[in-house]
Motif scaffolding. Structure first.
Motif, PDB file in Angstrom:
ATOM      1  N   GLN A 140       0.808  -1.222   0.000  1.00 19.43           N
ATOM      2  CA  GLN A 140       0.000   0.000   0.000  1.00 19.43           C
ATOM      3  C   GLN A 140       0.843   1.274   0.000  1.00 19.43           C
ATOM      4  O   GLN A 140       0.309   2.379  -0.043  1.00 19.43           O
ATOM      5  N   GLY A 141       2.141   1.140   0.036  1.00 17.06           N
ATOM      6  CA  GLY A 141       3.037   2.295   0.075  1.00 17.06           C
ATOM      7  C   GLY A 141       4.366   1.873   0.654  1.00 17.06           C
ATOM      8  O   GLY A 141       4.575   0.683   0.957  1.00 17.06           O
ATOM      9  N   PRO A 142       5.323   2.782   0.826  1.00 18.30           N
ATOM     10  CA  PRO A 142       6.646   2.427   1.341  1.00 18.30           C
ATOM     11  C   PRO A 142       6.582   1.737   2.703  1.00 18.30           C
ATOM     12  O   PRO A 142       5.760   2.098   3.556  1.00 18.30           O
ATOM     13  N   ALA A 143       7.461   0.762   2.896  1.00 16.89           N
ATOM     14  CA  ALA A 143       7.521   0.057   4.176  1.00 16.89           C
ATOM     15  C   ALA A 143       7.872   1.005   5.310  1.00 16.89           C
ATOM     16  O   ALA A 143       7.416   0.842   6.447  1.00 16.89           O
ATOM     17  N   MET A 144       8.658   2.018   4.992  1.00 21.36           N
ATOM     18  CA  MET A 144       9.050   3.026   5.987  1.00 21.36           C
ATOM     19  C   MET A 144       9.485   4.282   5.255  1.00 21.36           C
ATOM     20  O   MET A 144       9.745   4.258   4.050  1.00 21.36           O
ATOM     21  N   SER A 145       9.574   5.359   5.987  1.00 20.54           N
ATOM     22  CA  SER A 145      10.061   6.595   5.393  1.00 20.54           C
ATOM     23  C   SER A 145      11.582   6.538   5.281  1.00 20.54           C
ATOM     24  O   SER A 145      12.239   5.689   5.909  1.00 20.54           O
ATOM     25  N   LYS A 146      12.125   7.447   4.510  1.00 19.00           N
ATOM     26  CA  LYS A 146      13.581   7.508   4.384  1.00 19.00           C
ATOM     27  C   LYS A 146      14.218   7.793   5.734  1.00 19.00           C
ATOM     28  O   LYS A 146      15.245   7.205   6.084  1.00 19.00           O
ATOM     29  N   GLU A 147      13.599   8.663   6.497  1.00 23.24           N
ATOM     30  CA  GLU A 147      14.118   9.009   7.818  1.00 23.24           C
ATOM     31  C   GLU A 147      14.122   7.803   8.747  1.00 23.24           C
ATOM     32  O   GLU A 147      15.069   7.591   9.509  1.00 23.24           O
ATOM     33  N   GLU A 148      13.061   6.993   8.683  1.00 23.34           N
ATOM     34  CA  GLU A 148      12.988   5.790   9.519  1.00 23.34           C
ATOM     35  C   GLU A 148      14.036   4.775   9.094  1.00 23.34           C
ATOM     36  O   GLU A 148      14.663   4.126   9.943  1.00 23.34           O
ATOM     37  N   ALA A 149      14.234   4.621   7.796  1.00 22.96           N
ATOM     38  CA  ALA A 149      15.243   3.686   7.303  1.00 22.96           C
ATOM     39  C   ALA A 149      16.634   4.095   7.764  1.00 22.96           C
ATOM     40  O   ALA A 149      17.431   3.260   8.218  1.00 22.96           O
ATOM     41  N   ILE A 150      16.931   5.379   7.667  1.00 27.80           N
ATOM     42  CA  ILE A 150      18.239   5.875   8.111  1.00 27.80           C
ATOM     43  C   ILE A 150      18.394   5.708   9.613  1.00 27.80           C
ATOM     44  O   ILE A 150      19.461   5.309  10.099  1.00 27.80           O
ATOM     45  N   GLN A 151      17.328   5.972  10.363  1.00 28.97           N
ATOM     46  CA  GLN A 151      17.389   5.787  11.812  1.00 28.97           C
ATOM     47  C   GLN A 151      17.692   4.333  12.160  1.00 28.97           C
ATOM     48  O   GLN A 151      18.503   4.041  13.054  1.00 28.97           O
ATOM     49  N   ALA A 152      17.057   3.399  11.438  1.00 29.70           N
ATOM     50  CA  ALA A 152      17.292   1.976  11.695  1.00 29.70           C
ATOM     51  C   ALA A 152      18.726   1.585  11.326  1.00 29.70           C
ATOM     52  O   ALA A 152      19.369   0.789  12.030  1.00 29.70           O
ATOM     53  N   LEU A 153      19.238   2.140  10.240  1.00 31.28           N
ATOM     54  CA  LEU A 153      20.631   1.893   9.872  1.00 31.28           C
ATOM     55  C   LEU A 153      21.567   2.382  10.972  1.00 31.28           C
ATOM     56  O   LEU A 153      22.537   1.700  11.339  1.00 31.28           O
ATOM     57  N   GLU A 154      21.260   3.543  11.513  1.00 32.00           N
ATOM     58  CA  GLU A 154      22.102   4.119  12.567  1.00 32.00           C
ATOM     59  C   GLU A 154      22.010   3.325  13.864  1.00 32.00           C
ATOM     60  O   GLU A 154      22.989   3.259  14.615  1.00 32.00           O
ATOM     61  N   VAL A 155      20.869   2.691  14.121  1.00 32.46           N
ATOM     62  CA  VAL A 155      20.766   1.804  15.281  1.00 32.46           C
ATOM     63  C   VAL A 155      21.781   0.673  15.135  1.00 32.46           C
ATOM     64  O   VAL A 155      22.508   0.323  16.077  1.00 32.46           O
ATOM     65  N   GLY A 156      21.839   0.089  13.929  1.00 30.94           N
ATOM     66  CA  GLY A 156      22.788  -0.995  13.693  1.00 30.94           C
ATOM     67  C   GLY A 156      24.227  -0.544  13.861  1.00 30.94           C
ATOM     68  O   GLY A 156      25.052  -1.261  14.446  1.00 30.94           O
ATOM     69  N   ILE A 157      24.540   0.640  13.357  1.00 33.80           N
ATOM     70  CA  ILE A 157      25.889   1.187  13.514  1.00 33.80           C
ATOM     71  C   ILE A 157      26.207   1.382  14.995  1.00 33.80           C
ATOM     72  O   ILE A 157      27.290   1.009  15.473  1.00 33.80           O
ATOM     73  N   ASP A 158      25.252   1.961  15.718  1.00 33.97           N
ATOM     74  CA  ASP A 158      25.455   2.205  17.153  1.00 33.97           C
ATOM     75  C   ASP A 158      25.696   0.909  17.915  1.00 33.97           C
ATOM     76  O   ASP A 158      26.583   0.823  18.771  1.00 33.97           O
ATOM     77  N   VAL A 159      24.893  -0.112  17.622  1.00 38.01           N
ATOM     78  CA  VAL A 159      25.037  -1.396  18.308  1.00 38.01           C
ATOM     79  C   VAL A 159      26.421  -1.977  18.037  1.00 38.01           C
ATOM     80  O   VAL A 159      27.101  -2.464  18.953  1.00 38.01           O
ATOM     81  N   ALA A 160      26.848  -1.939  16.775  1.00 34.97           N
ATOM     82  CA  ALA A 160      28.180  -2.460  16.434  1.00 34.97           C
ATOM     83  C   ALA A 160      29.262  -1.725  17.222  1.00 34.97           C
ATOM     84  O   ALA A 160      30.147  -2.357  17.819  1.00 34.97           O
ATOM     85  N   GLU A 161      29.185  -0.416  17.253  1.00 35.26           N
ATOM     86  CA  GLU A 161      30.223   0.363  17.924  1.00 35.26           C
ATOM     87  C   GLU A 161      30.207   0.148  19.435  1.00 35.26           C
ATOM     88  O   GLU A 161      31.265   0.085  20.068  1.00 35.26           O
ATOM     89  N   GLU A 162      29.020   0.023  20.019  1.00 34.73           N
ATOM     90  CA  GLU A 162      28.934  -0.232  21.465  1.00 34.73           C
ATOM     91  C   GLU A 162      29.555  -1.578  21.810  1.00 34.73           C
ATOM     92  O   GLU A 162      30.264  -1.709  22.816  1.00 34.73           O
ATOM     93  N   LEU A 163      29.285  -2.577  20.998  1.00 32.56           N
ATOM     94  CA  LEU A 163      29.843  -3.907  21.266  1.00 32.56           C
ATOM     95  C   LEU A 163      31.361  -3.907  21.089  1.00 32.56           C
ATOM     96  O   LEU A 163      32.096  -4.501  21.890  1.00 32.56           O
ATOM     97  N   ILE A 164      31.844  -3.249  20.053  1.00 31.36           N
ATOM     98  CA  ILE A 164      33.284  -3.192  19.803  1.00 31.36           C
ATOM     99  C   ILE A 164      33.987  -2.456  20.938  1.00 31.36           C
ATOM    100  O   ILE A 164      35.051  -2.879  21.410  1.00 31.36           O
TER     101      ILE A 164
END
Length: 351
Positions: A140-164
């Motif tokens: 029915q439309g995009p799964a998420m907004s561009k802003e939400e997609a970028i936020q989710a990408l940044e969550v992954g980056i943050d998690v990686a950096e916190e673990l490292i």
């Protein structure tokens, strides 16, 4: 792209070719015929290039299970109801899932991240980094907004950096999300050029009618959203998933910090395709674990240039194949660290 995402992508550098050549030559001095340990030798060389170390220490290992829901389940694409995502998060937290069993055996820790579960998760041990309560129905439309997609990408980056920062020196990708093989099949179809029919498999075990519903849903989603196949972020936001975006960010974060990231199955490989689209150099930091029973997985790995180590007909996800591969990666490094050379063992070389 956000500034944070741009900085992460720019931080991903080529592998250390000097160290790779050093390990390659050293392998030939060990008490074995040249190349006789096959993929183990290749892995040790790749790991040296990633870390810049001849024999890195993988004392702390983590598998990151990104959890998120998908609006497209409303189209009847899964054999299980959406609530199973939330229930399985509790199962992970309580140590009862397959990934918990295999991680315990491998001496790895399971890190569960609620990045987009449709309900509230209130249990100790789960990292709540929720971007939203599941994606929208991409029919029915995009799964998420561009802003939400970028936020989710940044969550992954943050998690990686916190673990490292916490001392973890190797990461593995895992996921949980009812409906995520549908989103992944859409991504794979768009980013590999295969047909939707070639990209779709049984996922959680749907029957032939269920497969038809998945195919139809993906085709409708592509028609409605018209993703740009030359823009991985556009594909991700229009037909992807929050947990897929989180895994993509995790891969990029690991690569930016010169940490190996072990890629699990079909869903993780869809995320790897997105990561490659955003940062082509990131592929060199990925170690393929296994080839799943999903039909398009092998094709996706081939396009990435990743050779899976295992072929166990698995299709569970969660990071199970990736955790099993930890053993082989550690074995590859230990060969370099502990095996005698011809000279040190007093063994004659071939004439």
């Amino acid at each position: 792209m956000s500034k944070r995402l741009e900085e992460t992508v720019k931080a991903i550098k080529p592998l250390d070719k000097v160290m790779m050549e050093e390990v390659r030559k050293y392998q030939d001095t060990l008490t074995k015929p040249t190349g006789s340990l096959g993929r183990l030798e290749e892995i040790s060389i790749q790991v040296a290039g990633i870390t810049g170390k001849k024999t890195p220490d993988f004392g702390k290992k983590a598998v990151v299970v990104m959890a998120g829901d998908h609006g497209v389940v409303a189209e009847g694409v899964s054999a299980f109801p959406q609530v199973v995502t939330q229930q399985m998060v509790y199962n992970f937290a309580n140590g009862g899932a397959a990934i918990n069993v295999l991680a315990r055996q491998a001496g790895a820790e399971v890190k569960v991240v609620d990045i987009g579960v449709a309900g509230d998760v209130e249990v100790p041990g789960v990292w709540v980094r929720k971007v939203k309560y599941g994606t929208n129905n991409f029919c029915q439309g995009p799964a998420m907004s561009k802003e939400e997609a970028i936020q989710a990408l940044e969550v992954g980056i943050d998690v990686a950096e916190e673990l490292i920062e916490d001392g973890f020196s190797i990461l593995a990708t895992g996921e949980m999300g009812i409906g995520n093989t549908t989103a992944s099949s859409a991504i794979v179809s768009l980013l590999t050029g295969c047909t939707v029919e070639e990209a779709v498999g049984p996922g959680t075990g749907v029957d032939n009618e269920g497969i038809k519903r998945k195919i139809n849903a993906i085709k409708r989603g592509i028609e409605v959203n018209k993703p740009d196949v030359n823009d991985a972020l556009d594909v991700l936001m229009k037909v992807g998933g929050l947990e897929i975006a989180g895994i993509t960010g995790l891969i990029l974060g690991a690569a930016a910090n010169r940490v190996p990231v072990v890629i699990d199955g079909f869903i993780s490989t869809a995320a790897a395709l997105v990561a490659k689209g955003l940062a082509p150099e990131s592929v060199n930091y990925m170690i393929g674990s296994h080839c799943s029973a999903e039909p398009a997985h092998r094709r996706s790995l081939e396009i990435l240039g990743i050779k899976p180590v295992l072929d166990l007909k698995m299709r569970l996800g969660e990071g199970t194949g990736a955790v099993l591969t930890f053993y082989l990666i550690e074995s590859a490094v230990r060969i370099v660290k502990e095996m005698a050379t011809f000279e040190s063992a007093g063994v004659a070389t071939k004439e």
